[in-house]
Design an enzyme around this catalytic site. Structure first.
Site, PDB file in Angstrom:
ATOM      1  N   GLU A 266      24.966  28.646  20.177  1.00 23.54           N
ATOM      2  CA  GLU A 266      24.757  30.237  20.513  1.00 23.54           C
ATOM      3  C   GLU A 266      23.664  31.281  21.513  1.00 23.54           C
ATOM      4  O   GLU A 266      22.717  31.056  20.609  1.00 23.54           O
ATOM      5  CB  GLU A 266      25.291  30.270  19.288  1.00 23.54           C
ATOM      6  CG  GLU A 266      26.023  30.243  18.543  1.00 23.54           C
ATOM      7  CD  GLU A 266      27.461  30.985  19.252  1.00 23.54           C
ATOM      8  OE1 GLU A 266      27.915  31.000  19.857  1.00 23.54           O
ATOM      9  OE2 GLU A 266      29.134  29.454  18.836  1.00 23.54           O
TER      10      GLU A 266
ATOM     11  N   CYS B  87      21.171  39.273  20.841  1.00 20.21           N
ATOM     12  CA  CYS B  87      21.550  38.604  21.792  1.00 20.21           C
ATOM     13  C   CYS B  87      23.022  38.611  22.533  1.00 20.21           C
ATOM     14  O   CYS B  87      23.377  38.701  23.832  1.00 20.21           O
ATOM     15  CB  CYS B  87      22.149  37.428  21.162  1.00 20.21           C
ATOM     16  SG  CYS B  87      24.028  37.249  20.464  1.00 20.21           S
TER      17      CYS B  87
END
Length: 483
Positions: free
Chosen positions: A236, A270
């Site tokens: 990720e 993010c």
């Protein structure tokens, strides 16, 4: 209803393998943990629904019990308010656990699959089995959520886990270690604290799955280390997630949601909108509306706002400061180096050469670029790497379908930001440079499981067709059944 089984399982765990030392000081200690976790996994204890459900109940109770300590650690590391810590991390984590408990039985059921006529009268199914010993490497920006959410998936799938929190959030790392150490035997879940050397030590060993959340460059190193052992990875990562604002957008709603999503956790998210591509016809109005929204949420002196999170450390603070080039700031820009605070800031950018456009920002700085229309915005995005997220504000349905159908990205929203990651029915993950693999909800259970294909046949009927010797009749029969 699982209190009694839980206690029984705990005693069995302890009897299978002696308790491990809690102080991990060298490679041999780590190897001992891995060996004993392998032994425990091989015992088959983690395979039953009862065992997995018991661990998830224990994890839920642990998060609830340690909520106060976690909130204090959030404040110490990131200056997060108690409310933000709960709604962005603790509450979401508890919801993930509840979701897994609610659906675990269904996830574990064998899945029937169609069987071709050539294999009749057999039946086919897919069974999920745990992968084994998993390594979870998590970042500092959402230290509870990004440690515990993959742990939920790993436990639901029946794995044993080594978890390494980020050393950049030391208070949260210690709080997580204390919480999980009090909850699970280390043969099932072990938390190892440490810096880069600890990560390198762990990555040098063989795992059955590695789940890493962090930057793209470190993600490459993780993938390289995993490749040596043919270990599957969930990566990720991040990147520059665009936010496209069309001439048909509701600017007041767009500004409100963009400001919320961008400046949550001081932009250290993010999935945060990394830059805006605004249609030239609404560019100036959007900038004005964004300014108004920032003033409404943070006041005229944001550095004095009690709920403004801090930048994680001085290195990141200085990196962000370099993005504020002379003449680029159109709102905000002030900072407090001692307190590691940067106020919500808007900057103007012409193209990718701008200082704030050269790398993922990961801070409270939002570049705004003017484009002729959404066709130009689409061209701009496609010229870069595939982003983790994309956000589009427009009332035009054909514009929505055009962007969704022509740009590759991990996930995103129409007329909103971030919230797709809160839907446990949707996979969370990137594509290309922004990552590989996905988790959350059932997708996490699947990511931490092996899908085992099974064909069940009987011995009452044994069609001789497949057995040699071959001849013209069997050749015709094969062509009939296999076409």
């Amino acid at each position: 209803m699982f209190d009694v089984p839980t206690k029984a399982l705990e005693s069995t765990v302890v009897s299978v393998i002696p308790t491990l030392p809690q102080s991990i000081v060298d490679t041999q200690e780590v190897l001992n943990i891995m060996r004993r976790q392998d032994q425990f996994f091989a015992s088959g204890m983690t395979l039953s629904e009862e065992f997995r459900r018991a661990q998830l109940f224990k994890l839920r109770k642990a998060v609830e019990k340690h909520e106060g300590n976690l909130i204090q650690a959030f404040a110490k590391d990131l200056r997060k308010s108690a409310t933000e810590a709960y709604f962005a991390e603790i509450g979401v984590t508890l919801a993930e656990i509840r979701h897994a408990l609610q659906h675990l039985r269904g996830w574990m059921k064998p899945e029937r699959s169609a069987t071709p006529m050539a294999l009749a009268p057999a039946r086919s199914e897919i069974r999920r089995e745990p992968l084994g010993r998993c390594l979870i490497l998590s970042p500092w920006n959402y230290p509870l959520l990004l440690n515990i959410t993959p742990l939920v998936a790993a436990l639901a799938a029946g794995n044993v886990v080594v978890l390494k929190p980020s050393e950049l959030a030391p208070a949260m790392s210690a709080a997580i270690r204390e919480m999980l150490q009090d909850t699970f035997p280390p043969e099932l879940v072990t938390v190892l604290e440490g810096g880069v050397e600890m990560s390198r030590m762990l990555l040098a060993e063989r795992w059955d799955l590695i789940c890493f959340t962090g930057g793209t460059e470190v993600g490459r190193s993780v993938a390289q280390a995993a490749a040596k052992h043919l270990t599957p990875c969930i990566l990720e990562l991040g990147g520059k997630s665009p936010c496209l604002v069309s001439r048909t957008a509701d600017l007041s709603v767009a500004a409100r949601r963009i400001v919320w999503g961008k400046f949550l956790n001081a932009g250290q998210t993010c999935l945060a909108p990394d830059y805006i591509l605004a249609d030239e016809s609404i560019h100036d109005a959007l900038v004005a509306t964004l300014r108004e929204e920032i003033l409404l949420r943070f006041g005229s002196e944001p550095l004095n706002h009690a709920q403004l999170p801090r930048i994680i450390n001085q290195r990141h603070f200085l990196r962000l400061q370099k993005m504020l080039t002379p003449g680029s700031v159109i709102h905000g820009g002030r900072s407090d180096a001692e307190a590691l605070l940067i106020e919500p800031t808007l900057v103007a950018a012409e193209d990718r050469s701008a200082a704030a456009m050269r790398e993922e920002i990961f801070g409270p700085i939002l570049p705004i670029l003017k484009v002729k229309n959404m066709a130009d915005a689409k061209t701009f995005v496609k010229a870069g790497e595939k982003p983790l997220a994309l956000y589009l504000f427009t009332a035009d349905r054909s514009e929505q379908e055009d962007i969704l159908g022509s740009i590759s990205f991990g996930g995103g929203c129409i007329n909103d930001v971030l919230v797709h990651a809160g839907n446990r029915g949707l996979p969370f993950g990137g594509v290309g440079e922004s990552g590989m693999g996905a988790y959350h909800g059932r997708h996490g259970f699947e990511a931490f499981s092996h899908r085992k294909a099974i064909v069940r046949n009987n011995t009452l009927i044994d069609v001789p067709l497949r057995y040699g010797p071959w001849g013209r009749f069997k050749d015709k029969a094969f062509r009939l059944f296999l076409n």
